[in-house]
Design an enzyme around this catalytic site. Structure first.
Site, PDB file in Angstrom:
ATOM      1  N   PRO A  79       0.823  -1.211   0.000  1.00 20.45           N
ATOM      2  CA  PRO A  79       0.000   0.000   0.000  1.00 20.45           C
ATOM      3  C   PRO A  79       0.859   1.265   0.000  1.00 20.45           C
ATOM      4  O   PRO A  79       1.896   1.322   0.665  1.00 20.45           O
ATOM      5  CB  PRO A  79      -0.764  -0.111   1.324  1.00 20.45           C
ATOM      6  CG  PRO A  79       0.181  -0.845   2.227  1.00 20.45           C
ATOM      7  CD  PRO A  79       0.892  -1.836   1.343  1.00 20.45           C
TER       8      PRO A  79
ATOM      9  N   ARG B 157       0.214  16.313  -9.395  1.00 17.66           N
ATOM     10  CA  ARG B 157      -0.915  15.433  -9.717  1.00 17.66           C
ATOM     11  C   ARG B 157      -2.003  16.080 -10.579  1.00 17.66           C
ATOM     12  O   ARG B 157      -2.474  15.453 -11.521  1.00 17.66           O
ATOM     13  CB  ARG B 157      -1.518  14.839  -8.441  1.00 17.66           C
ATOM     14  CG  ARG B 157      -0.520  13.974  -7.654  1.00 17.66           C
ATOM     15  CD  ARG B 157      -1.158  13.212  -6.500  1.00 17.66           C
ATOM     16  NE  ARG B 157      -2.121  12.253  -6.985  1.00 17.66           N
ATOM     17  CZ  ARG B 157      -3.430  12.432  -6.980  1.00 17.66           C
ATOM     18  NH1 ARG B 157      -3.962  13.521  -6.439  1.00 17.66           N
ATOM     19  NH2 ARG B 157      -4.236  11.524  -7.487  1.00 17.66           N
TER      20      ARG B 157
ATOM     21  N   CYS C  58       4.846  29.095 -15.957  1.00 18.54           N
ATOM     22  CA  CYS C  58       4.429  29.467 -17.306  1.00 18.54           C
ATOM     23  C   CYS C  58       4.062  28.245 -18.136  1.00 18.54           C
ATOM     24  O   CYS C  58       4.769  27.867 -19.074  1.00 18.54           O
ATOM     25  CB  CYS C  58       5.521  30.305 -17.957  1.00 18.54           C
ATOM     26  SG  CYS C  58       5.678  31.871 -17.098  1.00 18.54           S
TER      27      CYS C  58
END
Ligand code: PLP
Length: 419
Positions: free
Chosen positions: A276, A314, A343
Site C-alpha cells: 500500500p 498530480r 508558465c
C-alpha cells in the site's frame, strides 16, 4: 480521518496552528501529521490481521521522506522500493532488509547486486530476461536471490489511464498466458529461489471488483504452477486502494478490502504480501500555500497561489482533484480558478470551483497531498524545491529543507570551452 481541523477559526495540524509553520518556514510547504500517518498504518495493518500470514511493504514512492519511513518502520512496515535510491532510504530508516521488496521494470545490474548484498527479502521480477540476469548475478556472488514473478493479469483497474498498470498494453509484468512457463524455467535456474507471484494493477482504485478479478485470476495461475510441480509460498497482491480526494466521496475501507482478500485467498496457503502507498500516506499531508494575488479574468477570478505544478504535479499529470481550503476561513465562498505561477497552462489546480473566499496574502491548503506530492516535486522555472514539515502533537520539525535556487545553481558548471 485526519488531524487537520479548524480550531478557534484557524486550521491546525494536530495541535499546531498552520500560520505558525508558515511564519517560520515560509510557503509553499508540505505539512504531515504523524498521528494521521500512524492511524492509517494501524487501520490498514489491523484490517489485514484477519488473514493468516501477512507482510506489508509500504510503497516508498508515494512518500519517501525519511521521517515518514521511520514512523512506518516503527509500525512494523517493510518497504516496496523501485530504485536503488528508495532501497537506501528504506535501509536508512531502519527497515529490515528482509522486509524490503524490489519492484520495477528497469532494475540495473548495480541495483540488483546491491539488493542481494543488503539481503533484501524479495525481487519482484518483471520479465524472464531480468530473472536470468538476477540469477547470474546472485550465482556469481555465491548467493541465492528470493524472487516473485510479476504477472500482468490484463484486468482494467478502472482508474486514470496514466496510473493503470495491469492491462496487457502496460509495460509491467509478464503476459498472463506465458507466466506459468516462465515461472517454471526461472524456478529451475540456479541462483534464484522462486517463491511466488506478484501483481499490481494500478493506483487510486475506487472499487474492489477489479482487484478481486485480478486476484482470482492470479490464484488460478498459482494452482497451475503448483500442478506443474513448483512451489508457491508467497503471493504479493500489490497496492492500489484509493482514497477520497473530494469531501463526501466514498471509497472501499481497509476492512472491506481485507474481507475480499480473505474470501479470494482462503485456500491459498501462502504468505500474503501487500504494497500500500496512497491509502497510508494520502491523508497524512497537506500542501500549504499563500495567495499571491487574485487576478480578474474573462470569466471567474484567478486565484494565483505560490504553490505550482512543480510542487504538486498530480493535477497537471492526472487531472487530479485536491480539495482547497482557507487556513482562516471566513465562511464566505466564491467561484474561482486556482493556478500557480508557472508558465504552463497545465499549472492549474482547479477551474470554476466554489472555494473559501481568499485574497492576497491569505494562507490555504491543498488537502490529501501526502501521497505522490513532495516526492514528485522538482525545480521547474528555477523554483525552490518544496520543504516538508512533520507535526507531532504540539511539536513540529522541518523534515526536508527547502532547497533554494542558489544551491541548485551552485551545482552547475560553465565548461572551460565557454570561458
Ligand atoms: C505504485 C505502486 C504501489 C503503490 O500504489 P498505491 O496506489 O499508492 O497503493 C504498489 N506496488 C507497486 C509495484 C507500485 O508500482
Amino acid at each position: 480521518m485526519d488531524h487537520f481541523e479548524v480550531s478557534n477559526g484557524v486550521l491546525h495540524a494536530e495541535d499546531v496552528a498552520l500560520p505558525v509553520i508558515a511564519a517560520e518556514v515560509g510557503t509553499p510547504v508540505y505539512v504531515y501529521s504523524r498521528a494521521t500517518l500512524t492511524r492509517h498504518a494501524r487501520v490498514f495493518r489491523d484490517a489485514l490481521s484477519i488473514l493468516p500470514a501477512v507482510k506489508i511493504a509500504f510503497a516508498v514512492k508515494s512518500n519517501p521522506n525519511l521521517a515518514v519511513l521511520k514512523v512506518l518502520a516503527a509500525e512494523g512496515y517493510g518497504a516496496d522500493v523501485v530504485s536503488g535510491g528508495e532501497m537506501e532510504r528504506a535501509l536508512a530508516a531502519g527497515m529490515k532488509p528482509d522486509g524490503i521488496v524490489f519492484s520495477g521494470v528497469g532494475k540495473t545490474e548495480a541495483e540488483m547486486r546491491r539488493g542481494i548484498e543488503a539481503g533484501i527479502g524479495q525481487f519482484n521480477l518483471e520479465s524472464e530476461e531480468e530473472g536470468l540476469e538476477l540469477a547470474e548475478i546472485a550465482a556469481s556472488m555465491g548467493k541465492v536471490a528470493s524472487a516473485a514473478l510479476r504477472v500482468n493479469p490484463d484486468v482494467d483497474a478502472g482508474t486514470h489511464g496514466k496510473i493503470s498498470t495491469g492491462k496487457a498494453e502496460n509495460k509491467f509484468g509478464v503476459p498472463f498466458d506465458r507466466a506459468a512457463a516462465i515461472y517454471a524455467r526461472l524456478a529451475d535456474t540456479p541462483g534464484l529461489n522462486m517463491r511466488g507471484l506478484a501483481l499490481h494493477i494500478g493506483s487510486q482504485l475506487s472499487k474492489l471488483d477489479p482487484l478481486e478479478a485480478a486476484f482470482t485470476k492470479v490464484g488460478g495461475l498459482m494452482r497451475a504452477i503448483r500442478e506443474g510441480g513448483h512451489a508457491v509460498t508467497h503471493m504479493d497482491l500489490g497496492g492500489g486502494v484509493g482514497v477520497p480526494y473530494k469531501a463526501g466521496e466514498v471509497f472501499p475501507q481497509p476492512a472491506e478490502y481485507a474481507a475480499m482478500v480473505a474470501k479470494v485467498t482462503a485456500d491459498w496457503g501462502v504468505t500474503l504480501m501487500f504494497e500500500p502507498g496512497r491509502v497510508i500516506t494520502g491523508n497524512t499531508g497537506v500542501l500549504m500555500t499563500q495567495v499571491v494575488r487574485v487576478k480578474e479574468g474573462a470569466g471567474h477570478p484567478w486565484v494565483v497561489v505560490d504553490a505550482a505544478m512543480n510542487d504538486l504535479a498530480r493535477p497537471a499529470l492526472y487531472d487530479a482533484w485536491h480539495d482547497f481550503a482557507a487556513v482562516e476561513p471566513t465562511g464566505e465562498t466564491f467561484v474561482a480558478n486556482i493556478v500557480g505561477p508557472i508558465c504552463e497552462s497545465s499549472d492549474t489546480f482547479a477551474m470554476a470551483r466554489t472555494i473559501d473566499k481568499v485574497g492576497r496574502g491569505d494562507l490555504a491548503v491543498f488537502r490529501t497531498a501526502g501521497a505522490y506530492g513532495a516526492t514528485m516535486a522538482n525545480t521547474y522555472n528555477s523554483r525552490p524545491l518544496v520543504p516538508e514539515v512533520m507535526v507531532d502533537g504540539e511539536k513540529w520539525a522541518v523534515v526536508a529543507d527547502r532547497i533554494d535556487p542558489a544551491t541548485i545553481l551552485a551545482a552547475e558548471r560553465v565548461p572551460d570551452f565557454l570561458k
